[in-house]
Design a protein around this motif. Sequence first.
Motif, mmCIF file in Angstrom:
data_model
loop_
_atom_site.group_PDB
_atom_site.id
_atom_site.type_symbol
_atom_site.label_atom_id
_atom_site.label_comp_id
_atom_site.label_asym_id
_atom_site.label_seq_id
_atom_site.Cartn_x
_atom_site.Cartn_y
_atom_site.Cartn_z
ATOM 1 N N ALA A 1 3.486 -2.592 -4.533
ATOM 2 C CA ALA A 1 1.644 -2.296 -5.470
ATOM 3 C C ALA A 1 0.335 -2.264 -5.176
ATOM 4 C CB ALA A 1 2.365 -2.741 -6.892
ATOM 5 N N ARG A 2 0.393 -3.579 -4.042
ATOM 6 C CA ARG A 2 -0.584 -3.713 -3.665
ATOM 7 C C ARG A 2 -1.139 -2.629 -2.995
ATOM 8 N NH1 ARG A 2 -4.881 -6.048 -3.756
ATOM 9 N NH2 ARG A 2 -6.080 -6.976 -2.342
ATOM 10 N N VAL A 3 -0.369 -2.633 -2.122
ATOM 11 C CA VAL A 3 -0.751 -1.067 -1.122
ATOM 12 C C VAL A 3 -1.430 -0.205 -1.776
ATOM 13 C CG1 VAL A 3 0.288 0.406 0.345
ATOM 14 C CG2 VAL A 3 0.762 -1.732 0.353
ATOM 15 N N HIS A 4 -0.372 0.859 -2.903
ATOM 16 C CA HIS A 4 -1.084 1.368 -4.120
ATOM 17 C C HIS A 4 -1.824 1.015 -4.195
ATOM 18 C CE1 HIS A 4 2.618 4.346 -3.573
ATOM 19 N NE2 HIS A 4 3.132 2.996 -3.642
ATOM 20 N N SER B 1 -8.977 2.782 3.384
ATOM 21 C CA SER B 1 -7.574 3.893 5.172
ATOM 22 C C SER B 1 -6.600 2.162 4.890
ATOM 23 C CB SER B 1 -8.656 2.909 6.133
ATOM 24 O OG SER B 1 -9.164 2.037 6.530
ATOM 25 N N HIS B 2 -6.208 3.698 5.141
ATOM 26 C CA HIS B 2 -4.201 3.133 5.663
ATOM 27 C C HIS B 2 -4.428 1.471 6.813
ATOM 28 C CE1 HIS B 2 -1.901 6.357 4.653
ATOM 29 N NE2 HIS B 2 -2.329 5.777 3.947
ATOM 30 N N ARG B 3 -5.844 1.575 7.623
ATOM 31 C CA ARG B 3 -5.483 0.498 8.763
ATOM 32 C C ARG B 3 -6.017 -0.895 7.785
ATOM 33 N NH1 ARG B 3 -4.772 1.532 13.681
ATOM 34 N NH2 ARG B 3 -3.958 3.862 14.488
ATOM 35 N N ALA B 4 -6.930 -0.927 7.289
ATOM 36 C CA ALA B 4 -7.469 -1.581 5.858
ATOM 37 C C ALA B 4 -6.381 -2.301 5.349
ATOM 38 C CB ALA B 4 -9.129 -0.923 5.069
#
Length: 157
Positions: free
Chosen positions: A17-20, A28-31
């Motif tokens: 949920a935090r990633v979404h 960004s994905h890396r951030a």
Amino acid sequence: MATTHPTDTADRTTRDARVHQLADDGLSHRAIARQVGIHHTTVSRILRTTPAPARTTPQETERTTPTPAAPAERTVTLTSGVRRAPRLLHDLDPRTIQDLNCLMDSTTGDLPEPIQRYLRAAADARRATMRTTMHRIAADEPTAETGRTPVRAQVAP
């Protein structure tokens, strides 16, 4: 990079949920990976394979004061009947604009009455001077077509 391997389903659901949420915020994905502590390919996999959690909007707090009214649209009705917003003929000094903005009433958007009266009187005096000058110029110069002087030039008030 150190990775975390949540074994608990609740931890994994919270992480996903935090990633979404971070992805929705435009990171960004890396951030996202740096903030959550996982590899960027894991972020990509989570976003690709898990559904985004349903967004819950916080309930709006009840206002204890009424919402301020929108400022009235300032328009001028021309002699042709067309209504349009007034425009400036000359650029104003930025300091003058700041001064007028400071003096305006924040709820109504109007200047205090004494300042309005003073500005109106100064503008009326300037208009009268301009009108007199235009009438004098019009009376002194004959027209090219007839060679006569015009009756009186019509200057808008």
